[in-house]
Design a protein around this motif. Structure first.
Motif, PDB file in Angstrom:
ATOM      1  N   SER A 176      38.612  46.432  75.068  1.00 45.58           N
ATOM      2  CA  SER A 176      39.753  45.916  75.812  1.00 45.58           C
ATOM      3  C   SER A 176      40.844  45.408  74.892  1.00 45.58           C
ATOM      4  O   SER A 176      41.801  44.799  75.343  1.00 45.58           O
ATOM      5  CB  SER A 176      39.278  44.810  76.743  1.00 45.58           C
ATOM      6  OG  SER A 176      38.710  43.779  75.986  1.00 45.58           O
ATOM      7  N   ARG A 177      40.679  45.639  73.586  1.00 51.43           N
ATOM      8  CA  ARG A 177      41.746  45.202  72.688  1.00 51.43           C
ATOM      9  C   ARG A 177      42.860  46.242  72.678  1.00 51.43           C
ATOM     10  O   ARG A 177      42.636  47.436  72.897  1.00 51.43           O
ATOM     11  CB  ARG A 177      41.207  45.011  71.273  1.00 51.43           C
ATOM     12  CG  ARG A 177      40.341  43.790  71.210  1.00 51.43           C
ATOM     13  CD  ARG A 177      40.367  43.187  69.830  1.00 51.43           C
ATOM     14  NE  ARG A 177      39.141  42.428  69.632  1.00 51.43           N
ATOM     15  CZ  ARG A 177      38.552  42.290  68.451  1.00 51.43           C
ATOM     16  NH1 ARG A 177      39.077  42.853  67.390  1.00 51.43           N
ATOM     17  NH2 ARG A 177      37.463  41.598  68.348  1.00 51.43           N
ATOM     18  N   ASP A 178      44.038  45.757  72.352  1.00 52.16           N
ATOM     19  CA  ASP A 178      45.204  46.618  72.485  1.00 52.16           C
ATOM     20  C   ASP A 178      45.178  47.837  71.568  1.00 52.16           C
ATOM     21  O   ASP A 178      45.718  48.873  71.901  1.00 52.16           O
ATOM     22  CB  ASP A 178      46.488  45.811  72.231  1.00 52.16           C
ATOM     23  CG  ASP A 178      46.795  44.916  73.416  1.00 52.16           C
ATOM     24  OD1 ASP A 178      46.221  45.167  74.489  1.00 52.16           O
ATOM     25  OD2 ASP A 178      47.585  43.975  73.269  1.00 52.16           O
ATOM     26  N   PHE A 179      44.517  47.708  70.397  1.00 49.62           N
ATOM     27  CA  PHE A 179      44.590  48.871  69.516  1.00 49.62           C
ATOM     28  C   PHE A 179      43.832  50.062  70.096  1.00 49.62           C
ATOM     29  O   PHE A 179      44.135  51.203  69.795  1.00 49.62           O
ATOM     30  CB  PHE A 179      44.141  48.539  68.084  1.00 49.62           C
ATOM     31  CG  PHE A 179      42.734  48.074  67.937  1.00 49.62           C
ATOM     32  CD1 PHE A 179      41.692  48.977  67.889  1.00 49.62           C
ATOM     33  CD2 PHE A 179      42.448  46.720  67.807  1.00 49.62           C
ATOM     34  CE1 PHE A 179      40.396  48.545  67.724  1.00 49.62           C
ATOM     35  CE2 PHE A 179      41.159  46.285  67.643  1.00 49.62           C
ATOM     36  CZ  PHE A 179      40.127  47.199  67.602  1.00 49.62           C
ATOM     37  N   TYR A 181      43.806  50.640  73.349  1.00 51.10           N
ATOM     38  CA  TYR A 181      44.779  51.185  74.307  1.00 51.10           C
ATOM     39  C   TYR A 181      45.867  51.955  73.581  1.00 51.10           C
ATOM     40  O   TYR A 181      46.354  52.976  74.073  1.00 51.10           O
ATOM     41  CB  TYR A 181      45.385  50.061  75.147  1.00 51.10           C
ATOM     42  CG  TYR A 181      44.394  49.517  76.125  1.00 51.10           C
ATOM     43  CD1 TYR A 181      44.007  50.271  77.225  1.00 51.10           C
ATOM     44  CD2 TYR A 181      43.816  48.275  75.935  1.00 51.10           C
ATOM     45  CE1 TYR A 181      43.066  49.809  78.106  1.00 51.10           C
ATOM     46  CE2 TYR A 181      42.876  47.796  76.819  1.00 51.10           C
ATOM     47  CZ  TYR A 181      42.498  48.566  77.919  1.00 51.10           C
ATOM     48  OH  TYR A 181      41.568  48.112  78.781  1.00 51.10           O
ATOM     49  N   ALA A 182      46.228  51.436  72.423  1.00 53.35           N
ATOM     50  CA  ALA A 182      47.260  52.132  71.655  1.00 53.35           C
ATOM     51  C   ALA A 182      46.791  53.543  71.330  1.00 53.35           C
ATOM     52  O   ALA A 182      47.542  54.504  71.460  1.00 53.35           O
ATOM     53  CB  ALA A 182      47.564  51.354  70.377  1.00 53.35           C
ATOM     54  N   GLU A 184      44.612  55.246  72.962  1.00 54.91           N
ATOM     55  CA  GLU A 184      44.567  56.046  74.184  1.00 54.91           C
ATOM     56  C   GLU A 184      45.962  56.492  74.591  1.00 54.91           C
ATOM     57  O   GLU A 184      46.147  57.619  75.048  1.00 54.91           O
ATOM     58  CB  GLU A 184      43.948  55.224  75.301  1.00 54.91           C
ATOM     59  CG  GLU A 184      42.491  54.965  75.033  1.00 54.91           C
ATOM     60  CD  GLU A 184      41.741  54.712  76.305  1.00 54.91           C
ATOM     61  OE1 GLU A 184      42.299  54.033  77.182  1.00 54.91           O
ATOM     62  OE2 GLU A 184      40.620  55.201  76.409  1.00 54.91           O
ATOM     63  N   GLU A 197      38.073  53.874  66.307  1.00 55.85           N
ATOM     64  CA  GLU A 197      38.686  52.596  66.680  1.00 55.85           C
ATOM     65  C   GLU A 197      37.642  51.544  67.033  1.00 55.85           C
ATOM     66  O   GLU A 197      37.701  50.411  66.577  1.00 55.85           O
ATOM     67  CB  GLU A 197      39.634  52.799  67.872  1.00 55.85           C
ATOM     68  CG  GLU A 197      40.685  53.889  67.676  1.00 55.85           C
ATOM     69  CD  GLU A 197      41.783  53.494  66.704  1.00 55.85           C
ATOM     70  OE1 GLU A 197      41.970  52.295  66.469  1.00 55.85           O
ATOM     71  OE2 GLU A 197      42.446  54.401  66.162  1.00 55.85           O
TER      72      GLU A 197
ATOM     73  N   VAL B   6      41.870  43.298  81.169  1.00 51.00           N
ATOM     74  CA  VAL B   6      42.662  43.097  79.964  1.00 51.00           C
ATOM     75  C   VAL B   6      44.098  42.700  80.269  1.00 51.00           C
ATOM     76  O   VAL B   6      44.863  42.421  79.362  1.00 51.00           O
ATOM     77  CB  VAL B   6      42.709  44.380  79.142  1.00 51.00           C
ATOM     78  CG1 VAL B   6      41.301  44.850  78.861  1.00 51.00           C
ATOM     79  CG2 VAL B   6      43.483  45.445  79.865  1.00 51.00           C
TER      80      VAL B   6
ATOM     81  N   PHE D 435      52.773  46.641  71.727  1.00 53.24           N
ATOM     82  CA  PHE D 435      52.043  45.614  72.465  1.00 53.24           C
ATOM     83  C   PHE D 435      52.540  44.210  72.138  1.00 53.24           C
ATOM     84  O   PHE D 435      53.139  43.954  71.098  1.00 53.24           O
ATOM     85  CB  PHE D 435      50.559  45.711  72.160  1.00 53.24           C
ATOM     86  CG  PHE D 435      49.916  46.946  72.716  1.00 53.24           C
ATOM     87  CD1 PHE D 435      49.266  46.914  73.934  1.00 53.24           C
ATOM     88  CD2 PHE D 435      49.976  48.151  72.033  1.00 53.24           C
ATOM     89  CE1 PHE D 435      48.678  48.056  74.458  1.00 53.24           C
ATOM     90  CE2 PHE D 435      49.398  49.287  72.547  1.00 53.24           C
ATOM     91  CZ  PHE D 435      48.747  49.242  73.763  1.00 53.24           C
ATOM     92  N   SER D 441      46.725  44.499  68.426  1.00 53.47           N
ATOM     93  CA  SER D 441      47.115  45.890  68.618  1.00 53.47           C
ATOM     94  C   SER D 441      46.930  46.748  67.375  1.00 53.47           C
ATOM     95  O   SER D 441      47.133  47.945  67.431  1.00 53.47           O
ATOM     96  CB  SER D 441      48.557  45.979  69.106  1.00 53.47           C
ATOM     97  OG  SER D 441      49.423  45.551  68.085  1.00 53.47           O
ATOM     98  N   ASN D 443      44.226  48.023  64.555  1.00 53.78           N
ATOM     99  CA  ASN D 443      42.806  48.081  64.244  1.00 53.78           C
ATOM    100  C   ASN D 443      42.555  47.409  62.894  1.00 53.78           C
ATOM    101  O   ASN D 443      43.027  47.887  61.871  1.00 53.78           O
ATOM    102  CB  ASN D 443      42.357  49.539  64.198  1.00 53.78           C
ATOM    103  CG  ASN D 443      40.860  49.667  64.078  1.00 53.78           C
ATOM    104  OD1 ASN D 443      40.188  48.744  63.641  1.00 53.78           O
ATOM    105  ND2 ASN D 443      40.346  50.811  64.477  1.00 53.78           N
TER     106      ASN D 443
END
Lengths: 285, 343, 526, 599
Positions: A176-179, A181-182, A184, A197, B6, D435, D441, D443
């Motif tokens: 659920s971390r943004d990276f 999602y980034a 994806e 990731e 989230v 983000f 955001s 990694n």
């Protein structure tokens, strides 16, 4: 701390590198040293052992030799030096196998989410609820002579559902971390999202879990020996030594205590390491 | 579903807790969990059946050396185990019996399985229960002491001892305890359980060493987990606020920290208890304790399939029930989850 | 080992076939045997102490090997605790005494006809079951039928079922039974003296087992314990203790701990390595010679063992002394690939086979197997000596260039039992003819070596019909010579029985037949 | 500057910090804060302003004789009613806490115990100390809740903290702090994370309480605008030291320290579009602070001497002190400096992205209703709203991160698919999402090079050596040197991370950037530079942006058009200048009224 003056926007190194932080971790270092010593004993032991692993040197359970003799009159010290490698290798491979399977299950469940997550974890629960000893005995009955890989798989399978739980828990915090999602949003393949990731960020807690699992693996490999499940019945093996000589704890304690002691020390070593890694990961980021 | 979690949408105005109709939600929740538990057990029953079937011809295993000599027994056992029927039919019959509380008849000694295992199940249950009653305060107490001295000498000493204990196989602990307290050094406690026709706890001193061994085997693990949770909680904002409010450290530790550290502790304890219920073979062997672990090994060795199946289902049932209770307790002790269900 | 052989010689001179006299004679015999055990045993046991034995109390016997498979059926005992139970509740027509000789029990005498086809059993008067009913010929017939029913014989009754002619076997009068056989069988008394032949009443119910033993049934929980009480109406010497408990242990260590902690009074099958610690900590030891053997078995009908040279080579490879020293911790007597050492017909004159690697090598190369590689099947359920001796054999074989790899089977007595090419097994004390019948004849139930020698079979058949002991012994020694030269067994030794009991226990004497004085707990006081 | 311990404080009025120094236990000689002198008189609110890492919270908790684990008092005094709090035995310090000196925590949602009902938590301290009876305590709690404008019935008292909204939790924390009638109050960023309307309400409540109860309050914050609204006097902290201290009016009208000025320059204003600038470099952590003036290496006015000795805090005017040797030389300062004209409304628009009748769902719950707007090429459109308004949700739909929506999102002449996996590679490439939180955001296991390179590889823009060159180029554009190539993200500060995130977005050579609150996790000085960077990208590359924010003032500085959202519906939209200067809707007016302003 000197880069600041050169370029106003060049970042300064605020945290030492992971390796340096690891070296500053007393627990990690002492754990690694202990583990390394035991591993070295296991590897080099056969070269320095005073006797062969099956050489009869005296009456059974006598005090001949440094640590005495075992149930067959074989030298305990020599068997101790011979008997580590197989246990360590099998335990290590079993741990790896269990970790890999468990991580795959856990991460896929966490990443898929929703209905899939529910189904996968339910099935995982079913496996957890299934008595392991039954599984071991089914395999035992099915095969004549257990091969090393069967023990690896058997022990690994007993780890997998537990690892899966842990892995899922860890992965849930990462998917659920943004990276993620980034990645994806960029349209990365699901497999790549997981591999590139999600997984790398689970290192520390999984390493800690792996240390713990390794400890259990050794116990399980020894326990399987108790059930008559070992690749080579006459070869020395720490777990088997305990079982073979269990009866003599009061008369020739070293035959039992020496392998117990060495497994115990190894356990402490790996646990310390796991602990240190866990602490390291808490302080990092 | 993961998407919802989230969303950076914090601090939404929360509706006040809903009143009476929360109980309906609770019933629904419990019904759902019970349904899942039943589903799990059903799947386990399939696995258990397949596994016991895969054990091979039970009759040969049962009769061993006598297989060729005792044709009558072979015929009788074939009859009793319905080996002439198809596997599916046998499974359905077994499941049907299970649902009616009929666990079948032991092959080894021709007694009803229910009657045969009931005392062992009770013995194990009591052993685990007493161990849990001792374990929980001991493990939590040690964790609290350790967390209180975080990373100072007493903490390090305690953690090292716990690590060492965790590395000791439980049968070694047991044997050492027996040597120390029963046979070699002191002669204070009975070495083994001789229950006769009654229960082990009829003579309470018999329980001391098995319980001590189990506690020593499990407490280090539980204690370490609770300690790390406690440390996490002690670093939390609300503990800091409690300190800044001038709450005495003892109260901070006991009320503010422990209350929030107890939930992960419950999860660990439950996992360990479920494990104890099915996996105390070594301890039962060392102390000759008539429990289900020893009985399971024994039955597997004898290929006493009805007993193996019954015990496997009981062990699975314990696992499922203990987990369910632990989940329920965790939710009851976590106001956020609790109110989430009732609204 | 001189004493046992001497004993054997002495006893062989006895008139074995005829037992006469009543209770007096039996008591006398028992006394004589006690003297033998104490004096001739020479095994260093402290005996029973004799003297004044106090009555009362509870004796708890700890036994290993029990499980939920435990039985109290007098005719189906399997494990040591089973045997301990049936030996105290039930009695056969005859006893094996402490020196492995036949003694009268419920039968005052058992005598064969000249053709060894009709045996006359005279029952002792005044023997009653636990429920007060006297023992009658009907009970004997019922028991015979229960044990040896040709349609469904028990495993112990297999041999009997094949020879008894149930149509002709009949009650003669109120105290006499005639057992009629299809074929002559000169050593029927051996079979009638087994513990698996306890006499039970015609209305026998295994749920409430009634026998004639010195103890009567009170309770029984398989895998845990059984409780028996003293039988006041016992025909022989009544028990000293009021109650006898037989407690199962899954682990010998736990059993020893219980003994040392005073929780139990006796235990059987003490592991040899624990002897020192038991005696150091106040326990007493009971040692007895036995005829129990843990052989290697080679299938004579399967290559490479079908070549007699290979079999002989492997027999020569075996270092018997090392086997006894290591696998039995020195507590055993040397074996010569022959069983039944207490049998009067034992071929003790054949030269003792010793390790001879050179000879073995030349035999192997003659057979074209100079780099022989074989699998040896073993298993924990044979007993702890088996894996240990297997491990030793691997090392000994190496010296002759033979590669032996051990395969542990769980369970060993599973589907493949009796078809392993090269394996191990265990056998308890038995005399020659009954043993040969089950393990060395083509139709034998446990012919694990698949031995099938017509000449041998002929010798056995003739011997079975020969009532003259001397003649029979000659025939049997000829048969043993065949086995010595061609058989499939490697019999390296006979183990010694070691049991332990608490310091306060008196009256237990070593027996060659079963552990702890053949489990005759009525002689023990606490 | 060793005087200024107010005699009033000595006589029991307020509290004073004198020469305070706090060090690290692990690294002796390194200070977290140093040379702190600060007085809070009774009835006065002192604002303590600083960016992250300045040590402001450390100073705040020092008033309660408390340091976090790892920090230790190295010297100085905290004088309160003739006593030095730092020298008192710990039992007495504990006695002081709560009753005499109270603390309102930074993030009350995390600082209230989640397992204890709020009614119990409010009275806990008094109960432990045995103050009053059960009834009187309960009555006090009810009165306190009423004072902060909260319900005080039994139902409310039996709630847990998670059952309250953010503003409610904060007000509960206030009520809790005020209940024992403390004489000193430390408020640690109490309104961070609250919506502007809620923040306004809390600030008003707090101000009233402080004045009516006559407490001496220290208000710790990073937000100059908030301080401007509440404080009587303001202290500005930088790198563990107070650099400027003075009455609010004076400080804002005539800031004398270069840092104060730079800080003020990076704040957007509601009333005018400002070209925001940041402060180059980053706030040094303890142990990494330069000698001499700690600001000299980032200071536009620095001269050689600045690096030599640490300047003392000196009086410039009555009650106005500054820690700068050049305070008199750097000239006057004008708050309106740097204003730029608002975007011109009559500019022709070439629409690239159009949202039509958008409805968004989470499961069965609809959170956005019938929203329509569009974005033109090289135009920044701001989506503004409070939490729960749906602004982020809309941006996630546009970015392909959320699939459950109805209506149409048009990109150029085609419809965009639901979710990134339903879109063509070209669409994914041309719309990039940035983000809110750069700490989440990027990694942390990948190097900056890997992170920035990835979109190029994925979209086939460049690979290998060529891609690396492009990465260096892009990093240069976002004002990061090539040194960071092999770094992992955890070695960068928040602002640097956000720059990397922007570089990653640029690597795909997008036409539309979706910026979700990209500055809200950053300090104002960093925010300024990020905004400046985005503006330059718009101008130079003609990139369109959908800019999501809760900060109206920021909108004025960056966006041409604005869409105001409330409860998932569009409330008002139009040119930024129009909406800001002439709001039509009540909601917009209320938002504007509640936004703290400096001007």
């Amino acid at each position: 701390m000197t880069a600041t003056a050169a370029s106003p926007t060049a970042p300064t190194v605020s945290t030492p590198s992971t390796l340096r932080r690891a070296l500053q971790q007393k627990r990690l270092v002492s754990g690694a040293v202990i583990t390394l010593i035991i591993v070295l004993i296991a590897i080099l032991g056969p070269l320095v052992a005073p006797h062969g692993q099956n050489e009869v040197v005296g009456p059974p359970f006598s005090s001949v030799g440094v640590l005495g003799t075992d149930y067959l009159g074989q030298d305990v010290l020599s068997r101790l030096l011979h008997g580590g490698l197989a246990v360590l290798v099998i335990a290590l491979l079993a741990t790896l196998f269990g970790m890999v399977v468990g991580i795959i299950i856990g991460v896929v469940a966490a990443y898929s989410g929703g209905w899939w997550d529910e189904v996968i974890m339910r099935l995982n629960d079913v496996v957890l609820a299934f008595p392991q000893i039954l599984l071991a005995l089914v395999v035992l009955t099915a095969v004549n002579q257990p091969r090393a890989w069967m023990i690896v798989v058997l022990v690994g399978i007993s780890h997998a559902p537990r690892v899966a739980r842990v892995a899922r828990g860890v992965a849930l915090g990462i998917v659920s971390r943004d990276f993620v999602y980034a990645a994806e949003a960029l349209g990365e393949k699901r497999s790549r999202v997981i591999l590139a990731e999600v997984l790398p960020n689970m290192n520390a807690p999984l390493l800690a879990e792996g240390g713990l699992r390794l400890t259990y693996s050794i116990g399980l490999v020894a326990g399987l020996g108790f059930l008559g499940f070992s690749t080579n019945p006459e070869a020395a093996n720490w777990g088997q030594m305990i079982n073979e000589n269990r009866l003599a704890l009061s008369t020739q304690p070293w035959a039992v205590l020496a392998p117990v002691f060495i497994i115990g020390v190894f356990t402490i070593g790996t646990n310390l390491m796991a602990d240190g890694i866990a602490q390291l990961s808490q302080r990092g980021d | 579903m993961a998407d919802v979690a989230v969303l950076p949408e914090p601090l939404e105005e929360v509706a006040p807790p809903k009143g009476r109709h929360g109980s309906v939600a609770w019933i629904l929740w419990i019904a759902r969990r019970l349904g899942l538990a039943v589903l799990t057990l059903w799947l386990v029953s399939v696995l258990v059946f397949i596994a016991t079937t895969a054990l091979g011809d039970p009759i040969r295993a049962i009769l061993g050396k006598d297989y060729n000599a005792d044709k009558a027994r072979v015929a009788q056992l074939t009859e009793q185990l319905n080996l002439n029927e198809s596997a599916v039919k046998r499974y359905l019959d077994w499941l049907g019996g299970l649902l009616h509380g009929d666990l079948g008849t032991s092959i080894a000694n021709q007694r009803p399985v229910g009657q045969l295992i009931s005392s062992n199940v009770l013995n194990s249950f009591v052993l685990v229960l007493i161990s849990a009653v001792v374990l929980i305060p001991v493990a939590f107490g040690i964790a609290m002491i350790s967390a209180n001295y975080r990373r100072k000498r007493p903490d390090t000493v305690i953690q090292t001892i716990l690590l060492a204990l965790a590395g000791l196989p439980e049968f070694v602990t047991g044997i050492l305890l027996v040597a120390l307290f029963s046979t070699t050094v002191f002669h204070w406690l009975p070495a083994v359980t001789i229950a006769g026709a009654g229960h082990p706890w009829d003579q309470p001193s018999v329980m001391v060493l098995p319980v001590a061994t189990l506690v020593l085997a499990v407490a280090p693990y539980v204690s370490r987990i609770v300690r790390s949770t406690l440390l996490e909680v002690l670093d939390s904002d609300y503990v800091e606020l409690a300190r800044l409010k001038g709450i005495p450290e003892k109260v901070v530790l006991r009320k503010h920290a422990l209350l929030n550290a107890v939930v992960p502790g419950i999860q660990v304890v439950s996992l360990q208890l479920a494990w104890l219920a099915g996996g105390v073979v070594f301890v039962e062997t060392v102390f000759n304790y008539p429990g289900i672990g020893a009985l399971l090994v024994d039955s597997v060795r004898n290929h006493d399939i009805p007993v193996v199946q019954a015990l496997s289902m009981i062990i699975a049932g314990v696992y499922v029930v203990v987990n369910l209770i632990a989940d329920l307790l965790s939710i009851l002790l976590t106001p956020r989850s609790r109110t989430a269900i009732s609204s | 080992m001189p004493e046992p052989t001497t004993d054997g010689r002495n006893l062989s001179r006895r008139q074995l076939f005829k037992y006469s006299g009543g209770a007096l004679a039996a008591v006398a015999a028992a006394d004589a045997l006690a003297a033998c055990g104490g004096g001739g045993g020479g095994s260093g046991s402290s005996g029973g102490g004799g003297g004044s034995q106090a009555s009362g109390g509870v004796l708890i016997h700890g036994a290993t090997g029990g499980s939920s498979k435990d039985t109290i059926d007098p005719h189906r005992p399997v494990t040591a605790p089973d045997i301990a139970r049936v030996s105290n509740l039930f009695e056969p027509l005859l006893f094996w005494d402490d020196n492995y000789q036949i003694a009268p029990a419920i039968a005052e005498s058992v005598e064969p006809s000249a053709d060894a086809k009709t045996w006359t059993v005279k029952l002792r008067q005044g023997v009653t079951f636990h429920n007060g009913k006297p023992v009658t010929p009907e009970d004997v017939l019922f028991t015979l039928n229960r044990v040896a029913n040709p349609k469904s014989p028990t495993s112990a009754g297999g041999a009997l079922s094949e020879i008894i002619d149930f149509d002709k076997t009949k009650k003669v009068d109120a105290s006499t039974v005639n057992i009629v056989l299809h074929t002559p069988y000169a050593v029927l008394q051996y079979l009638l003296a087994e513990y698996t032949f306890g006499i039970v009443p015609t209305d026998f119910d295994v749920k409430n087992p009634v026998g004639t033993g010195a103890f009567k049934y009170k309770s029984f929980t398989p895998g845990q314990s059984s409780v028996f009480t003293k039988f006041d109406g016992y025909w022989g010497q009544k028990a000293f203790v009021d109650e006898l408990h037989i407690q199962d242990f899954s682990d010998p260590n736990a059993c020893v701990n219980a003994l040392l902690a005073g929780q139990i009074q006796t235990m059987d099958n003490l592991p040899y390595n624990l002897m020192d610690s038991v005696s150091k900590q106040g326990g007493k030891l009971l040692q007895a010679e036995t005829g129990a053997w843990i052989p290697f078995t080679m299938r004579v009908d399967q290559a490479p063992f079908s070549d007699v040279r290979v079999r002989q080579a492997l027999r020569l490879i075996c270092d018997r002394k090392q086997m006894i020293a290591q696998a039995l911790a020195g507590h055993g007597t040397l074996g010569n690939d022959l069983y039944a050492p207490f049998d009067p017909a034992f071929a003790k004159d054949l030269p003792q086979r010793e390790q001879d690697i050179d000879q073995a090598k030349s035999l192997l190369s003659a057979a074209g197997h100079s780099d022989l590689s074989v699998q040896l099947f073993t298993g924990d359920d044979i007993g702890s000596v088996a894996p240990a001796s297997a491990a030793l054999f691997v090392q000994q074989a190496k010296k002759a260039g033979v590669t032996v790899s051990v395969v542990k089977k769980t369970p060993f007595y599973g589907d493949d039992y009796l078809s392993y090419p090269f394996a191990q097994d265990f056998w308890n004390t038995r005399n020659y003819l009954p043993q040969a019948a089950v393990s060395e004849l083509k139709r034998g139930t446990y012919n694990e070596t698949h031995f099938n020698n017509p000449k041998f079979a002929q010798l056995i058949a003739t011997a079975q019909a020969t009532t003259d002991e001397a003649k029979r012994n000659t025939l049997l020694q000829d048969a043993q010579k065949i086995e010595y030269d061609e058989g499939g067994y490697i019999i390296w030794g006979f183990r010694q029985q070691v049991d332990a009991y608490g310091a306060k226990v008196q009256g237990i004497k070593p027996s060659k037949y079963l552990p702890l004085g053949s489990y005759k707990f009525q002689y023990a006081s606490v | 500057m060793t005087n200024t311990v107010d005699t009033a404080v000595r006589q029991g009025q307020g509290i004073a910090i004198e020469g305070l120094r706090i060090g690290l236990t692990s690294r002796p000689g390194v200070d977290v804060v140093d040379d702190i002198d600060l007085v809070m008189r009774t009835g006065e609110v002192v604002g303590l302003v600083g960016e992250s890492g300045s040590g402001k919270t450390t100073v705040g908790t020092a008033l309660l004789g408390y340091t976090r684990a790892g920090a230790v008092f190295d010297g100085g005094k905290v004088l309160f009613e003739d006593r030095d709090v730092l020298a008192l035995p710990w039992q007495q310090v504990r006695q002081l806490r709560g009753e005499e000196i109270a603390y309102v925590p930074q993030d009350p949602a995390a600082a209230l115990n989640p397992s204890i009902r709020i009614g119990k938590q409010i009275v806990e301290l008094m109960q432990l100390r045995g103050l009053g009876t059960a009834e009187s305590r309960l009555a006090g709690a009810r009165a306190g809740l009423a004072e902060v404008g909260l319900p005080n019935d039994d139902e409310f008292l039996s709630r847990y903290s998670h059952q309250l909204s953010g503003g409610q939790v904060q007000r509960v924390a206030l009520a809790m702090a005020f209940l024992p009638r403390p004489k000193v109050l430390v408020l640690d960023e109490p309104t961070t994370g609250l919506d502007v309307t809620t923040q306004g309400m809390v600030l008003r409540t707090m101000g009233e309480l402080c004045r009516s109860h006559g407490v001496a309050a220290l208000y710790v914050t990073h937000d100059l605008a908030v301080v401007a609204n509440i404080a009587d006097r303001v202290a500005v902290m930088y790198a563990g030291q107070i650099v400027e201290l003075g009455p609010k009016e004076q400080l804002f009208a005539d800031p004398r320290h270069p840092y104060t000025r730079a800080l003020l320059d990076s704040i957007p204003h509601l009333s005018q579009a400002r070209a925001l600038s940041g402060i180059p470099g980053r706030t040094p952590a303890p142990g990494a602070r330069p000698g001499g003036c700690r600001f000299h290496n980032r200071c536009a006015y620095a001269i050689e001497e600045c690096a030599k000795d640490t300047p003392a805090l000196r009086d410039l005017a009555p009650a106005h002190q500054v820690r700068c040797i050049r305070a008199e030389e750097i000239g006057a300062w004008d708050i309106s400096r740097g204003a730029v004209p608002d975007a011109r409304p009559d500019r022709p628009r070439d629409v690239i992205l159009s949202i039509e009748n958008l409805g968004v769902f989470y499961g069965h719950k609809q959170v956005v209703f019938d929203v329509s707007f569009d974005v033109a090429k090289a135009e920044v459109v701001a989506l503004v709203g409070e939490s729960g308004s749906g602004k982020t949700t809309i941006s996630r739909c546009v970015g392909g991160l959320h699939k459950e929506w109805t209506g149409r999102i048009g990109f150029e002449d085609r419809d965009l698919g639901h979710g990134s996996r339903a879109r063509s590679a070209a669409d994914r490439k041309r719309i990039q999402y940035i983000f809110q939180n750069p700490y989440l955001s990027l990694n942390p296991r990948l190097t900056i090079e890997q992170i920035v390179k990835r979109p190029m590889e994925l979209f086939g823009i460049a690979s290998g050596r060529q891609a690396t060159d492009r990465v260096v180029e892009l990093l240069d554009q976002v004002a990061l040197g090539p040194a960071v190539l092999k770094y992992q993200a955890n070695r960068l500060s928040g602002g640097e991370r956000q720059r990397v995130a922007i570089a990653r977005a640029l690597a795909a050579e997008p036409d539309v950037l979706v910026c979700d609150e990209v500055t809200s996790a950053l300090d104002v000085s960093v925010q300024g530079s990020i905004v400046a960077l985005l503006e330059s990208l718009r101008v130079e590359r003609g990139i369109s942006m959908l800019f999501v924010t809760h900060n109206l003032a920021l909108v004025r500085s960056i966006a041409a058009r604005v869409q105001i959202l409330n409860g998932g519906r569009l409330v008002e939209s139009g040119m930024v200048a129009d909406v800001m200067d002439h709001p039509q809707e009540d909601y917009t007016k209320r938002l504007l009224a509640n936004s703290p302003r400096i001007d």
